[in-house]
Design a protein around this motif. Structure first.
Motif, PDB file in Angstrom:
ATOM      1  N   THR A   1      -1.130  -6.185  -0.967  1.00  0.00           N
ATOM      2  CA  THR A   1      -0.807  -5.852  -2.359  1.00  0.00           C
ATOM      3  C   THR A   1      -1.297  -4.456  -2.709  1.00  0.00           C
ATOM      4  O   THR A   1      -0.594  -3.678  -3.377  1.00  0.00           O
ATOM      5  CB  THR A   1      -1.448  -6.893  -3.293  1.00  0.00           C
ATOM      6  OG1 THR A   1      -0.995  -8.204  -2.939  1.00  0.00           O
ATOM      7  CG2 THR A   1      -1.058  -6.611  -4.748  1.00  0.00           C
ATOM      8  N   LEU A   2      -2.507  -4.122  -2.239  1.00  0.00           N
ATOM      9  CA  LEU A   2      -3.041  -2.780  -2.482  1.00  0.00           C
ATOM     10  C   LEU A   2      -2.188  -1.722  -1.791  1.00  0.00           C
ATOM     11  O   LEU A   2      -1.942  -0.647  -2.347  1.00  0.00           O
ATOM     12  CB  LEU A   2      -4.485  -2.710  -1.996  1.00  0.00           C
ATOM     13  CG  LEU A   2      -5.179  -1.343  -2.127  1.00  0.00           C
ATOM     14  CD1 LEU A   2      -5.231  -0.910  -3.581  1.00  0.00           C
ATOM     15  CD2 LEU A   2      -6.583  -1.396  -1.526  1.00  0.00           C
ATOM     16  N   GLN A   3      -1.723  -2.009  -0.579  1.00  0.00           N
ATOM     17  CA  GLN A   3      -0.870  -1.054   0.140  1.00  0.00           C
ATOM     18  C   GLN A   3       0.436  -0.817  -0.613  1.00  0.00           C
ATOM     19  O   GLN A   3       0.919   0.316  -0.695  1.00  0.00           O
ATOM     20  CB  GLN A   3      -0.581  -1.564   1.551  1.00  0.00           C
ATOM     21  CG  GLN A   3      -1.745  -1.408   2.508  1.00  0.00           C
ATOM     22  CD  GLN A   3      -1.399  -1.880   3.904  1.00  0.00           C
ATOM     23  OE1 GLN A   3      -0.576  -2.772   4.089  1.00  0.00           O
ATOM     24  NE2 GLN A   3      -2.024  -1.300   4.909  1.00  0.00           N
ATOM     25  N   LYS A   4       1.022  -1.876  -1.149  1.00  0.00           N
ATOM     26  CA  LYS A   4       2.256  -1.702  -1.917  1.00  0.00           C
ATOM     27  C   LYS A   4       2.010  -0.818  -3.139  1.00  0.00           C
ATOM     28  O   LYS A   4       2.833   0.058  -3.459  1.00  0.00           O
ATOM     29  CB  LYS A   4       2.794  -3.067  -2.365  1.00  0.00           C
ATOM     30  CG  LYS A   4       3.444  -3.879  -1.259  1.00  0.00           C
ATOM     31  CD  LYS A   4       4.061  -5.147  -1.813  1.00  0.00           C
ATOM     32  CE  LYS A   4       4.819  -5.903  -0.736  1.00  0.00           C
ATOM     33  NZ  LYS A   4       5.449  -7.140  -1.267  1.00  0.00           N
ATOM     34  N   LEU A   5       0.897  -1.055  -3.806  1.00  0.00           N
ATOM     35  CA  LEU A   5       0.566  -0.235  -4.973  1.00  0.00           C
ATOM     36  C   LEU A   5       0.362   1.218  -4.562  1.00  0.00           C
ATOM     37  O   LEU A   5       0.814   2.150  -5.248  1.00  0.00           O
ATOM     38  CB  LEU A   5      -0.694  -0.794  -5.634  1.00  0.00           C
ATOM     39  CG  LEU A   5      -1.132  -0.113  -6.944  1.00  0.00           C
ATOM     40  CD1 LEU A   5      -0.054  -0.292  -8.017  1.00  0.00           C
ATOM     41  CD2 LEU A   5      -2.458  -0.690  -7.418  1.00  0.00           C
ATOM     42  N   THR A   6      -0.301   1.436  -3.436  1.00  0.00           N
ATOM     43  CA  THR A   6      -0.532   2.800  -2.936  1.00  0.00           C
ATOM     44  C   THR A   6       0.782   3.481  -2.589  1.00  0.00           C
ATOM     45  O   THR A   6       0.985   4.666  -2.873  1.00  0.00           O
ATOM     46  CB  THR A   6      -1.450   2.756  -1.705  1.00  0.00           C
ATOM     47  OG1 THR A   6      -2.683   2.115  -2.051  1.00  0.00           O
ATOM     48  CG2 THR A   6      -1.745   4.158  -1.203  1.00  0.00           C
TER      49      THR A   6
ATOM     50  N   LYS B   1       3.744   2.866  -3.846  1.00  0.00           N
ATOM     51  CA  LYS B   1       4.443   3.216  -5.091  1.00  0.00           C
ATOM     52  C   LYS B   1       3.888   4.519  -5.663  1.00  0.00           C
ATOM     53  O   LYS B   1       4.647   5.393  -6.093  1.00  0.00           O
ATOM     54  CB  LYS B   1       4.286   2.085  -6.097  1.00  0.00           C
ATOM     55  CG  LYS B   1       5.047   0.814  -5.731  1.00  0.00           C
ATOM     56  CD  LYS B   1       4.833  -0.276  -6.778  1.00  0.00           C
ATOM     57  CE  LYS B   1       5.587  -1.539  -6.403  1.00  0.00           C
ATOM     58  NZ  LYS B   1       5.388  -2.618  -7.398  1.00  0.00           N
ATOM     59  N   LYS B   2       2.569   4.630  -5.681  1.00  0.00           N
ATOM     60  CA  LYS B   2       1.956   5.862  -6.191  1.00  0.00           C
ATOM     61  C   LYS B   2       2.378   7.059  -5.356  1.00  0.00           C
ATOM     62  O   LYS B   2       2.724   8.124  -5.892  1.00  0.00           O
ATOM     63  CB  LYS B   2       0.440   5.718  -6.192  1.00  0.00           C
ATOM     64  CG  LYS B   2      -0.307   6.962  -6.674  1.00  0.00           C
ATOM     65  CD  LYS B   2      -1.801   6.744  -6.624  1.00  0.00           C
ATOM     66  CE  LYS B   2      -2.548   7.982  -7.112  1.00  0.00           C
ATOM     67  NZ  LYS B   2      -2.266   9.181  -6.292  1.00  0.00           N
TER      68      LYS B   2
END
Length: 589
Positions: free
Chosen positions: A489-494, A496-497
């Motif tokens: 989940t953190l990787q997906k957020l990263t 996107k950023k």
């Protein structure tokens, strides 16, 4: 009661995390498709409108401003060529030998060279081979095993006193007498041989087929009772666990995990290759910027020298005060310093590219100077961010690698759940035996008669009292998978950023190119105007040099904006897990 609640909690946790089994395995299967994907990003497919060239964008900008600005004769492609030295020679620090060993390289050439020479890529290429060896090792645990056991024993026994015994017999002569037995001196030679095949089953069981052979020879000094005996048999045995270690899924779990790790290693090698290529691309455009800055500083230095000569001529003619010579000399000195800094920056950028290509010579004088020949892609893209984001989330190698790890975690959890069960197995043995004969051939002939045999069936049960070791391993695996899900989940957020940041940088740097071009045009007009007013005695050389400085800074801003725009395109491609499209690259060489 405490154990019951622990079991219940572990079961609930495992079920919660295993609910994504089908999705993770499907994504893991997509990894093979990802391995065949062309690592090239074509920005045209993400542009919502036709791409615009720099010329078209400038024309549109001029139309919006409704201004007609005269063009300054500035050829940016000139920074890609070798430049003549200033008259005093050695200002650039580049000797004739340096120029002779300089080479022109396209970006595609440097990419190929990086794939062949970069040490990080060479190291990463070994990981898939290591992982493939691990897969072969796990697959080999079901190999059939052929074995031979042989033992020869020879003993010369002394006479030994034994027990008192009583005979029971139908013959009244030898019925009920009491005797004492003694073992007489004798020599024994015993040869035991057993050959067979052991077959590990994917269900966890084992099948063994063997044939034992025994040869026993007994002799004394008196050969009256010497004997030579042969016995043989055909034996079949089968052992199968019914709880722990039972089932194809459990016994093939290590193979599936090794396959997932092999695919992850291959993807990581591709990721490392893409990372290095992106670094080479960025280093290439930074070198491009350094050449451009050096060219601008050289032109500034030449203009300052021309102004100094002009001022000296005007002072000699009595048209200008002598103080202007000092002002012009200060301008030359300032630009000479800037030229030295630009030359050093060029060397540093060139060395960074050489480092990525593993091409730094021990003797610094032998290091070639790269002359970039690939022109910048001065095209504006109106990128569809939603589509770009979707493709990035589907194709980003880090996410695919994470999916493979999640699938491996599920296989591991299934295996460890099985290890919490009791060990309960069933064993069966059957043997077709021969009688005792004085030759080996006769013993095998009697096996076919089937008169003599033995068989046995049994079971084994084993269960630790607390079973805490197996439970702790299962709990750790479940917690590790939960941690990996959070990391995903953190990787997906990263990602996107990174996508949004990269696209914003692309838009910003394009606007910087347009703004810098306008600054160059205006600064060029101002410099020409100030120079004319100086010739008319209305301006000092300090004011002329200030406008010349502004012209140089505007030119450097334009060169840097162009380089930063190319770097932003590279970052956009890398954020999607691909490369900016220049050529098809082979990562398997």
């Amino acid at each position: 009661m405490k154990r019951f609640f622990i079991k219940k909690r572990l079961f609930i946790i495992a079920c919660c995390y295993c609910c994504g089994l089908s999705v993770s395995i499907a994504n893991a299967a997509d990894a093979n498709v990802r391995l065949q994907r062309e690592e090239s990003l074509k920005l045209e497919i993400y542009s919502s409108s036709p791409a615009k060239t720099l010329k078209q964008a400038i024309e549109e900008s001029e139309a919006l401003n409704r201004e007609n600005k005269p063009a300054l004769n500035l050829n940016l492609n000139k920074i890609l060529k070798q430049y003549d030295q200033p008259e005093n020679g050695g200002v650039l620090g580049l000797t004739l030998a340096d120029k002779n060993k300089s080479g022109q390289f396209t970006l595609a050439d440097l990419r190929i060279k990086a794939l062949k020479n970069n040490l990080n890529i060479q190291v990463a290429k070994v990981d898939p081979d290591i992982a493939a060896s691990d897969v072969r090792k796990e697959q080999a645990k079901f190999d059939q095993i052929f074995y031979i056991y042989a033992k020869y024993k020879e003993a010369d026994y002394p006479k030994q006193s034994s027990d008192y015994v009583e005979f029971k017999s139908d013959n009244p002569i030898i019925n009920t007498p009491e005797v004492k037995l003694s073992l007489l001196e004798q020599e024994k030679r015993i040869l035991d041989i057993e050959a067979g095949i052991r077959v590990p089953l994917r269900t966890g069981g084992t099948v063994t087929l063997s044939t034992p052979i025994a040869n026993k020879r007994t002799s004394r000094d008196n050969a009256q009772f010497d004997s030579k005996e042969y016995q043989s048999a055909l034996r079949f045995s089968f052992s199968q666990p019914l709880l722990r270690n039972a089932g194809i899924d459990v016994n093939e779990a290590s193979i599936r995990i090794a396959n997932f790790e092999q695919q992850a290693a291959t993807l990581n090698t591709r990721l490392q290759s893409i990372r290095i290529i992106a670094m080479v691309d960025k280093a290439y455009w930074q070198l491009y910027e350094s050449w451009g800055a050096l060219d601008v500083r050289r032109q500034q230095y030449e203009y300052a020298q021309q102004n100094l000569q002009m001022v000296k001529t005007r002072v000699a003619e009595g048209l200008t005060a002598r103080v202007e010579i000092s002002r012009a000399e200060i301008g030359v000195a300032d630009r000479f310093e800037a030229l030295i800094v630009a030359e050093t920056n060029l060397k540093l950028a060139n060395r960074q590219l050489q480092f990525l290509l593993n091409d730094i010579a021990d003797d610094a004088s032998l290091n070639a100077i790269f002359l970039p020949t690939t022109a910048p892609n001065l095209v504006k893209y109106d990128i569809d961010r939603k589509k770009l984001m979707q493709d990035a989330l589907e194709g980003r190698i880090e996410l695919l690698t994470q999916e493979l790890s999640l699938a491996a975690d599920l296989a591991k959890i299934d295996y460890l759940e099985n290890q919490t069960l009791p060990l309960f197995s069933i064993d069966y043995q059957y043997g077709a035996l021969s009688n005792t004969f004085d030759s080996l051939g006769k013993s095998y002939q009697s096996i076919a008669d089937g008169d003599l045999n033995d068989w046995a069936v049994g079971f084994q049960f084993e269960m630790p009292f607390s079973n805490e070791a197996s439970k702790a391993q299962l709990a750790r695996a479940v917690q590790q998978r939960g941690q990996r899900l959070t990391t995903k989940t953190l990787q997906k957020l990263t990602i996107k950023k990174e996508i949004y940041d990269a696209v914003d940088q692309v838009d910003q740097n394009w606007q910087r190119i347009l703004a810098a071009r306008q600054q160059v045009l205006i600064a060029g007009i101002n410099y020409e105007a100030e120079l004319k007013q100086f010739n008319e005695g209305l301006r000092t050389m300090t004011e002329v040099l200030e406008t010349l400085t502004r012209l140089g800074e505007a030119q450097i801003k334009e060169v840097k904006a162009i380089g930063d725009y190319q770097i932003a395109l590279v970052d956009t491609a890398y954020a999607t897990g691909t490369l900016l499209s220049y050529s098809k690259l082979d990562f398997t060489e």
